[in-house]
Every structure is written in structure tokens, then in C-alpha cells.
Design a protein around this motif. Sequence first.
Motif, PDB file in Angstrom:
ATOM      1  N   PRO A 220       4.447  -2.653  -3.040  1.00 33.96           N
ATOM      2  CA  PRO A 220       3.584  -1.833  -1.892  1.00 33.96           C
ATOM      3  C   PRO A 220       4.220  -1.074  -1.122  1.00 33.96           C
ATOM      4  CG  PRO A 220       3.738  -4.604  -1.939  1.00 33.96           C
ATOM      5  CD  PRO A 220       4.612  -3.829  -2.897  1.00 33.96           C
ATOM      6  N   VAL A 221       3.702   0.081  -0.512  1.00 33.89           N
ATOM      7  CA  VAL A 221       4.093   1.229  -0.007  1.00 33.89           C
ATOM      8  C   VAL A 221       3.812   1.304   1.515  1.00 33.89           C
ATOM      9  CG1 VAL A 221       3.989   3.685  -0.083  1.00 33.89           C
ATOM     10  CG2 VAL A 221       4.205   2.445  -2.060  1.00 33.89           C
ATOM     11  N   ARG A 222       4.642   1.661   2.460  1.00 34.23           N
ATOM     12  CA  ARG A 222       4.405   2.036   3.830  1.00 34.23           C
ATOM     13  C   ARG A 222       3.034   2.599   3.992  1.00 34.23           C
ATOM     14  NH1 ARG A 222       8.069   0.775   8.251  1.00 34.23           N
ATOM     15  NH2 ARG A 222       5.829   1.452   9.402  1.00 34.23           N
ATOM     16  N   CYS A 223       2.501   2.147   5.143  1.00 36.30           N
ATOM     17  CA  CYS A 223       1.318   2.938   5.547  1.00 36.30           C
ATOM     18  C   CYS A 223       1.322   2.831   7.310  1.00 36.30           C
ATOM     19  CB  CYS A 223       0.027   2.500   4.982  1.00 36.30           C
ATOM     20  SG  CYS A 223      -1.586   3.522   5.617  1.00 36.30           S
ATOM     21  N   GLY A 224       0.980   3.933   7.816  1.00 36.73           N
ATOM     22  CA  GLY A 224       0.688   3.779   9.328  1.00 36.73           C
ATOM     23  C   GLY A 224      -0.621   3.284   9.769  1.00 36.73           C
ATOM     24  N   TYR A 225      -1.430   2.975   8.871  1.00 37.69           N
ATOM     25  CA  TYR A 225      -3.064   2.341   9.449  1.00 37.69           C
ATOM     26  C   TYR A 225      -3.117   1.018   8.893  1.00 37.69           C
ATOM     27  CZ  TYR A 225      -3.386   7.562  10.178  1.00 37.69           C
ATOM     28  OH  TYR A 225      -3.330   8.771  10.720  1.00 37.69           O
ATOM     29  N   LEU A 226      -4.094   0.350   9.500  1.00 36.13           N
ATOM     30  CA  LEU A 226      -4.737  -0.903   8.863  1.00 36.13           C
ATOM     31  C   LEU A 226      -6.029  -1.051   8.841  1.00 36.13           C
ATOM     32  CD1 LEU A 226      -5.751  -2.804  11.519  1.00 36.13           C
ATOM     33  CD2 LEU A 226      -3.344  -3.396  11.612  1.00 36.13           C
TER      34      LEU A 226
END
Length: 443
Positions: A187-193
Motif C-alpha cells: 500500500p502507498v500513501r495517498c492524500g484522498y479517500l
Amino acid sequence: MCRPDPIFVSIASYRDPELIPTLLDMIAQAADPTALHVAICWQHDEDTSIFLDAGMTLENKSMRGEHDIFTFTYQMVRIQVISIHYYHSRGACWARHLSEQLYQGEKWFLQIDSHCRFATGWDREAVTMARSLLDQTPRPVLSTYPPAYDPVDESKRTQFISRLVFREFSTEGIPMLSSVPFKQPHPVRCGYLAGGLIFAPGSFVQDVPNDPSIFFAGEEISMAARAFTHGYDIFTPDRILIWHYYQRKEASKIWGDHTNEAKNTGSVDLAWWERDKISKKRVRSVLGLEASPADPGAYGHGTVRTLAQFERCIGVDLLSQTVMPDVISSLRQSYFPDGSVSEGDWLARRIHPNKRKITFTRDELAEAPADVDWWHIGVYCPNNTLLDKHTLTREAMAANFVAQKNAWDIELNFSTPATIKPAVVRICPYSHQGWGKVVEKSW
């Protein structure tokens, strides 16, 4: 043998024929179905026979406030249904909010839509994936737009994962999202959901509850900002957990039921667009774009991090509607680690992603001479500097009007420096007689 961690599953369902198939597949594909507690805000016609017809057993009927709650069991899974006539619905986040009221302290939280299919062992996979992130953050969230499925042909399932990225600013200045293919071994960081898939610790329900004032558009960016400020870190899952049914052209939607006509007959209190207008003001206040008339209470920001830090994290300055270049470049970057952007870069490198559809009608262009050689389409800033230019031949213009009948939509997509914004779009024909009449539209 250790008991599996309980999972609270929240589902908002609006007149959705896929609800029952979704429930049955969720349970059938779960590794530990007895760990599931499912809560559904069911906005339909209040006929609960569809649950009985699916083989579920009614265990109890109760009231919570003004709403009936039916508790069913199916293969040892507890399914609670908040039954509401669809004319009484107030939108997706309101429905999600009601479902969340049935949370009972479960270890994990899953929010989905009522039109999904599930990977084998999806529950165990999600828990394992989230636990693997605990060495990076105490509050991991798995979220993205799930790949697609087609209920008519279950073999047609998209088999790639996507990560969320910035698409454009809406006319209200709200960032809108899209997704791009994603392939990583972790898994990789993301700013959105994404509202259609949120898997998080159960505390998410209490820390970042759905705001019942938000109708639909803007729910994802506002919830992402609130989650961030409460200390939650969002990751794109590296494996498929669920599939989602997009489009759903045949399904009833709230904007098809909650119309001006329905309001005039007294069937609904507000038309959908009225709720949407109120909702967008709420979203703008959460994003710091306008003052809130009231204390948002549980639906405001947390104290762990700030909204300004969230903007740096996603590379988007909300007030100026500017973004870091990598946000809209081929990189489509959606997360900037702490300290990766210096103050100088943040101030100097941001740009305006200008994207707009401008419509000209045949009547507006009727005074153009018959022997037009070509058309000029230009976008200008307030001091009349040309920012973007297109030319169109007479044949291409004619073909556009044939395809679109009496209107012609021009898709404009370009960027400008942070200090320059478009003001007007002008279209003008050119022939051997020279320039014709200029038709102007505000940006």
C-alpha cells in the motif's frame, strides 16, 4: 483458535436492486462472516420482504428516533436495516450518518456502497493489510475507487487497482477526484479517500463521522481533510478488496425522484438541487473557503494536524485554486511527504489548472459569414492577455454542430501561473473579408 476482529460494515442504499446481491456476496466471500456487523440505511418503499425472500431471518424490530430498525440474521451475520421511505432521504452522507449510529465499538470499520462484489477472503485481507501499516501510522485508512464489475456479466470484472488523484476544481472551488492505474507491491500513501471504499480502525466512525449536511458532491475531499487533521493516514490498497458497479443507468437515483415536481406535490421537503446547494456551502466551509455560520461540532477538523498541512500533503492550495505541477503532470502525484516541498517551491511553483466546458449555440454564431475560412477560440485574462488559443476549420465547426445539433461544447484544459487566471473566452470567425463578430463568454 483466536476470534477474528469484529468489523462494522456501513452501507447506504437508495432504491438499489443490487443491495441483496451485494450482501449475499459479501457474506459468501468473507473468511470470517460471523465477525461482521452490517448496518444499512435502506431508502426504499419500506417493504422488508426482499430480505426475507433472500433467506434472512427477522430477529427483532425496534425504533431509533423516528426510524424503524429491523434486525436480521443470515448465516450468523447480524444485519440491521434502518428502513426509510426514499422520499424522506436527505442524501448519501445523511444515510451513511444514520448507519453509523448503529456502531457498537467494533475493531474495524468498512464503508461501502450497496452495489459491490467482493474478493475471496476480503475481510481477512483488509485487516492484514491495515495491520501491516501500523508501524507507519497508528491510524491507517485503506481507500480508493474500486475496480468495476457488471452484474449482467459477472465475468467482466476490471482486474487492475487505481489510486485517487486530483482532477479539477468545480465551479464552487471544490477539488474533484479521478483515478489512475496503480501497481505496487505494498500500500502507498495517498492524500484522498473514496466514499465507496473506506476501511479503517473502528475509531474512524467516532472521530470522522459522516456529515449529514453534505448531500453528495464534495463528501470525499471534505472527509479526507477531516481524517487527516484527526491523525488518520490514507493508503491505496495494493490488492483488490471489492469491485464497484459504476454508471447504473437503469437504477433510480435521488436526483430523479427529488425533483421540483415532487416538491410541488409535497412528496419531498426540498428538491435535490436545493440540498446540493446547501451542502456545497458546507463543504466550502470545511475546506476554509468560506466562513461557517455555525460550529461544525463533530463534523469539523481535528487537532492532530492542520488544514494547511493537508494542503501541502496533497499539493493543492484550496483558496487560490492552484496546485503543484506534479499534481496534474504525467506523475499525477497525490501525496507529498512532509518536508518534500520547500516554502519557496510552494509559493513559486504552484499553477492554475484551468479546465472548463464552454457552450456556444448556433444562434449565437448565426451572424458569421457563410464563407468562413476558420474560427479563432481564445482564452484571455482580465488585462486581455491571450492565455490559450485554438483554431478550427469551417469543416470541423460544421461537423461539431452536426454532432451536437444546436450547441457546441468547447473543452478547454490548460494551466497558467498562480498569479494569472482566465476571465473570458472569445470565439471569432475569419474569412477573406476579415474578422467577423466576436462572441464572448465569461470563464
